[in-house]
Design an enzyme around this catalytic site. Structure first.
Site, PDB file in Angstrom:
ATOM      1  N   CYS A  84      36.317  32.502  37.843  1.00 25.37           N
ATOM      2  CA  CYS A  84      37.225  33.124  37.869  1.00 25.37           C
ATOM      3  C   CYS A  84      37.317  32.925  35.729  1.00 25.37           C
ATOM      4  CB  CYS A  84      38.419  31.691  37.629  1.00 25.37           C
ATOM      5  SG  CYS A  84      39.800  31.526  36.448  1.00 25.37           S
ATOM      6  N   ASN A  85      36.634  33.902  35.339  1.00 20.53           N
ATOM      7  CA  ASN A  85      37.276  34.417  34.225  1.00 20.53           C
ATOM      8  C   ASN A  85      38.390  33.716  32.915  1.00 20.53           C
ATOM      9  OD1 ASN A  85      35.615  36.952  34.118  1.00 20.53           O
ATOM     10  ND2 ASN A  85      37.157  37.452  35.193  1.00 20.53           N
ATOM     11  N   LYS A 168      49.105  37.580  42.301  1.00 28.50           N
ATOM     12  CA  LYS A 168      49.547  35.866  42.611  1.00 28.50           C
ATOM     13  C   LYS A 168      50.423  35.686  43.432  1.00 28.50           C
ATOM     14  CE  LYS A 168      46.967  34.661  38.754  1.00 28.50           C
ATOM     15  NZ  LYS A 168      45.683  33.561  39.871  1.00 28.50           N
ATOM     16  N   CYS A 198      39.187  39.544  34.699  1.00 32.09           N
ATOM     17  CA  CYS A 198      40.313  38.459  35.879  1.00 32.09           C
ATOM     18  C   CYS A 198      40.118  38.878  36.989  1.00 32.09           C
ATOM     19  CB  CYS A 198      41.742  38.975  35.331  1.00 32.09           C
ATOM     20  SG  CYS A 198      42.850  38.080  36.738  1.00 32.09           S
TER      21      CYS A 198
END
Length: 249
Positions: A84-85, A168, A198
Site C-alpha cells: 500500500c503506497n 474500492k 496506489c
C-alpha cells in the site's frame, strides 16, 4: 514454517489479492513446494489512509498497522512488505518497531525508475489524494534528483474515481478510464514514464495492460523483489544480507 516473509495487506483487499496473485504466478514451479512461503495479514479494518492524512481528526491508521507489524514480528519472518503506497506515510515509524527488515515499496520503485530509465529526468505520478497531499512520492523522487509531473487539476478527480468509485466501491476496473488517465498524462503533460502510486492502480495495470505507455508499477516491482529475496534465502543465503541492498534510506 521456515524461510517465509510477511505481507501487511488489506489496503484494499482486492489490491492485496492482486499482489499475492503476482507472487504465485511469477514463480517458476513444477511442484507445490516450489511456491514461496509467506503469511498474509489482510487487515481490512485499517482506517482509510487518505482520510487521515488530509484530516488528523479522523481515525489514525498507524495503530492498526502497529499491531499487525508487532504480531508478525513475533513470528520472525525473513522480512516484511506492505503493498500500500499511501500507508508508507508512517513507514519510518513502523520500521522502528522491530529489527525485522521492512521493505519500502516506494523507495524500491523510485530506484527502479532511475535504473530502468537513466536518461529520464522527469516522471509522472498518479496516486491517491493522500499521497499527493503529503508529497510522499514527490519527496522520494526528489531525493534521487528527478522531478515530478502531477498533471493538471482534471487528473486527480479522474484518478480518485478510478481508485475509489470503481475499484474500492464496486470492485471493478474501468479500463477505458485508466487508459484515458495515462493518455492524458502522456499526451498533454509530456510524461514518458508514469508511476502508479496506489495499489488499486497496480490492479488496473494488471487487468488492463493493453496500452502503449511506460509505467512504473511499485506493487509489481515489490512482487519481483520479494520473489528474488525469498528464493535467495531458501538457497541458503543470509536473510539480513540479501535484504540489505533493497533497504534504501
Amino acid at each position: 514454517m521456515k524461510d517465509f516473509f510477511s505481507i501487511i495487506g488489506g489496503m484494499g483487499t482486492i489490491a492485496t489479492e492482486s499482489y499475492v496473485r503476482m507472487l504465485n504466478h511469477r514463480v517458476k514451479i513444477s511442484r507445490d513446494q516450489d511456491y514461496l512461503n509467506y503469511l498474509l495479514v489482510n487487515d481490512a479494518q485499517i482506517p482509510d489512509r487518505t482520510t487521515y492524512i488530509k484530516d488528523h481528526t479522523k481515525s489514525n491508521f498507524f495503530f492498526a498497522l502497529r499491531e499487525d507489524i508487532l504480531q508478525q514480528a513475533q513470528l520472525k519472518p525473513d522480512f516484511m512488505v506492505m503493498p500500500c503506497n499511501t500507508a508508507h506515510y508512517f513507514y519510518d515509524d513502523l520500521a522502528k518497531l522491530t529489527d525485522i527488515p521492512f521493505l519500502n515499496m516506494m523507495r524500491i520503485a523510485v530506484h527502479h525508475f532511475v535504473d530502468e530509465y537513466p536518461q529520464e529526468q522527469r516522471i509522472g505520478v498518479i496516486a491517491t489524494e493522500g499521497s499527493i497531499y503529503d508529497h510522499l512520492y514527490v519527496d522520494e523522487i526528489e531525493k534521487v534528483k528527478r522531478t515530478v509531473e502531477l498533471g493538471g487539476p482534471e487528473i486527480q478527480p479522474l484518478v480518485t474515481r478510478l481508485i475509489y468509485t470503481n475499484i474500492k466501491e464496486k470492485g471493478i476496473v474501468d479500463a477505458e478510464l485508466y487508459h484515458h488517465i495515462l493518455r492524458t498524462m502522456h499526451d498533454q503533460y509530456g510524461c514518458k514514464v508514469i508511476l502508479l502510486g496506489c495499489t488499486e492502480l497496480s490492479l488496473a495495470q494488471e487487468k488492463a495492460p493493453d496500452h502503449p505507455y511506460h509505467v512504473i508499477d511499485p506493487q509489481s516491482i515489490l512482487a519481483d523483489v520479494a520473489i528474488e529475496l525469498e528464493q535467495q534465502i531458501r538457497a541458503g543465503q543470509n536473510p539480513k544480507e540479501v535484504v540489505q541492498k533493497y533497504l534504501y534510506q
